[in-house]
Structure formats: C-alpha cells, structure tokens
Scaffold this motif. Structure first.
Motif, short mmCIF file in Angstrom:
data_model
loop_
_atom_site.label_atom_id
_atom_site.label_comp_id
_atom_site.label_asym_id
_atom_site.label_seq_id
_atom_site.Cartn_x
_atom_site.Cartn_y
_atom_site.Cartn_z
N TRP A 196 36.08 -57.64 -57.36
CA TRP A 196 35.56 -58.45 -56.39
C TRP A 196 34.18 -57.80 -56.05
O TRP A 196 33.40 -58.66 -55.88
N VAL A 197 34.28 -56.52 -55.63
CA VAL A 197 33.03 -55.76 -55.28
C VAL A 197 31.99 -55.98 -56.48
O VAL A 197 30.65 -56.24 -55.79
N VAL A 198 32.19 -55.80 -57.52
CA VAL A 198 31.16 -55.68 -58.80
C VAL A 198 30.73 -57.08 -58.88
O VAL A 198 29.62 -57.24 -59.04
N ALA A 199 31.52 -58.17 -58.67
CA ALA A 199 31.36 -59.50 -58.90
C ALA A 199 30.47 -59.87 -57.87
O ALA A 199 29.23 -60.59 -57.99
N ASP A 200 30.60 -59.51 -56.63
CA ASP A 200 29.68 -59.63 -55.49
C ASP A 200 28.30 -59.01 -55.66
O ASP A 200 27.23 -59.68 -55.44
N ALA A 201 28.31 -57.95 -56.05
CA ALA A 201 27.11 -57.02 -56.50
C ALA A 201 26.42 -57.99 -57.49
O ALA A 201 25.06 -57.93 -57.60
N LEU A 202 27.08 -58.25 -58.57
CA LEU A 202 26.36 -58.88 -59.69
C LEU A 202 25.63 -60.22 -59.10
O LEU A 202 24.52 -60.76 -59.59
N SER A 203 26.35 -60.94 -58.21
CA SER A 203 25.73 -62.44 -57.82
C SER A 203 24.47 -61.95 -57.10
O SER A 203 23.63 -62.89 -56.81
N ARG A 204 24.23 -60.67 -56.61
CA ARG A 204 22.92 -60.52 -55.85
C ARG A 204 21.65 -60.42 -56.87
O ARG A 204 20.69 -60.05 -56.42
N LEU A 233 21.65 -50.24 -57.03
CA LEU A 233 20.86 -50.49 -55.65
C LEU A 233 21.93 -51.54 -54.56
O LEU A 233 22.32 -51.40 -53.33
N ALA A 234 22.40 -52.67 -55.28
CA ALA A 234 23.03 -53.74 -54.56
C ALA A 234 24.32 -52.90 -54.08
O ALA A 234 24.79 -53.25 -53.27
N LEU A 235 25.22 -52.14 -54.85
CA LEU A 235 26.21 -51.51 -54.57
C LEU A 235 26.11 -50.52 -53.46
O LEU A 235 27.07 -50.29 -52.64
N GLU A 236 25.08 -49.82 -53.40
CA GLU A 236 24.85 -48.95 -52.34
C GLU A 236 24.73 -49.72 -51.07
O GLU A 236 24.84 -49.38 -49.99
N GLU A 237 23.71 -50.78 -51.20
CA GLU A 237 23.65 -51.62 -49.84
C GLU A 237 24.82 -52.30 -49.27
O GLU A 237 25.06 -52.44 -48.30
N MET A 238 25.94 -52.36 -50.12
CA MET A 238 27.14 -52.89 -49.83
C MET A 238 28.15 -51.65 -49.18
O MET A 238 29.35 -51.91 -48.73
#
Length: 170
Positions: free
Chosen positions: A107-115, A161-166
């Motif tokens: 879920w976290v990776v999917a959310d980051a991919l959507s960004r 970067l998106a994962l780090e921001e999350m």
C-alpha cells in the motif's frame, strides 16, 4: 621422470601454449584466474597422459582443447548442481502466515507510485512490476531504449524521494 615425457611436454608447451591460453580465456569469458586454472588442469592431464599423446594420430591441440572444454563444462555442471534445490527440500510457507507487513508495504509503495509522473510510473511498471527487459519496455511504451533507461533512473530517484517524504526510510 622419463626423458621422453619431458621432451613431449616441452614440445607441447612450445607448440600449443599460446593457442591453449587464448582458447581457455574465451571459454571462461576472459576470466584470467579461471583460465589459468583450466590451462593448469589441462596440462596436468596432458602430463598424466603423455604416453597417449606420443602415439596419437590425431591432433595434440585438438586433444588439449577438448580436455579444456570438458573441464569448463564439468565446472559449470558442478556449480549448477550445488545451486539447485530438490523440490522436497524447499520449505513450505505456513498457511496461517501473517502477511500484514507485506500488505502494508505494498500500500505504501502504491501510494508513493501514485505521486510519480505517468512516464515514470509507466517505466517502473514495465521494468519492475512486469519484469520486462529494457528492449521490451521500449517496444511496449514506444520510446527509445535510452529513454527507458534514463526514465527508470530518474523514476527510482523520485520514488525514493516520495517514500522519504512519507516517512519511509531504508
């Protein structure tokens, strides 16, 4: 040690050493250390079979090349056999295994991919999710291979970067 065997080996070295070395380099993908081992083992076997080499009507070089090739094949087969697991040896995953961590991570990776941008998401989908090669991803996306490579590079950076921001850290 007989004088005949020494003469045979000296003649063998003088006539065939350079060709054998080159052949062993090509057999081992230009791995010098492996090629040296193959040459050494080949010459050891030639030493042990010097009497056969004296009487042979065929080419000594062909015999040497065949022995070297067989050594490399045997080495490859041994490594492959060691790395293979019998089906009975593979541990079974318990049916009641808790997969909560895996689900949350996806879920976290999917959310980051959507960004990510659509282009970055598309190359990651092809190369990582679908397991396509760069050439296949290039064909499927209709873009040059170099573009696939650079987009993949920048997409991974953007994903990190998106994962780090999350708040996700490695």
């Amino acid at each position: 040690m007989s004088q005949g065997r020494v003469e045979t080996m000296t003649q063998l070295h003088d006539e065939h050493a350079a060709a054998l070395w080159g052949y062993c380099l090509s057999l081992t993908g230009h791995d010098r250390a492996r090629a040296e081992d193959v040459v050494q083992e080949t010459l050891l076997r030639a030493w042990r079979n010097a009497s056969k080499l004296d009487r042979t009507t065929g080419s000594v070089r062909a015999w040497l090349f065949t022995v070297a090739r067989n050594i490399v094949i045997d080495e490859w087969r041994t490594k492959r056999a060691r790395s293979e697991l019998a089906v009975a040896d593979v541990p079974e995953v318990p049916v009641d295994a808790d997969r909560t961590d895996q689900l949350l991570q996806s879920w976290v990776v999917a959310d980051a991919l959507s960004r990510l941008s659509a282009e970055h998401r598309a190359v990651l989908l092809e190369c990582y999710y679908r397991g396509q090669s760069v050439a296949e991803a290039s064909r499927r996306l209709g873009i040059p291979e170099g573009t696939v490579k650079s987009r993949t590079h920048y997409a991974l950076r953007a994903l990190r970067l998106a994962l780090e921001e999350m708040g996700v850290v490695a």
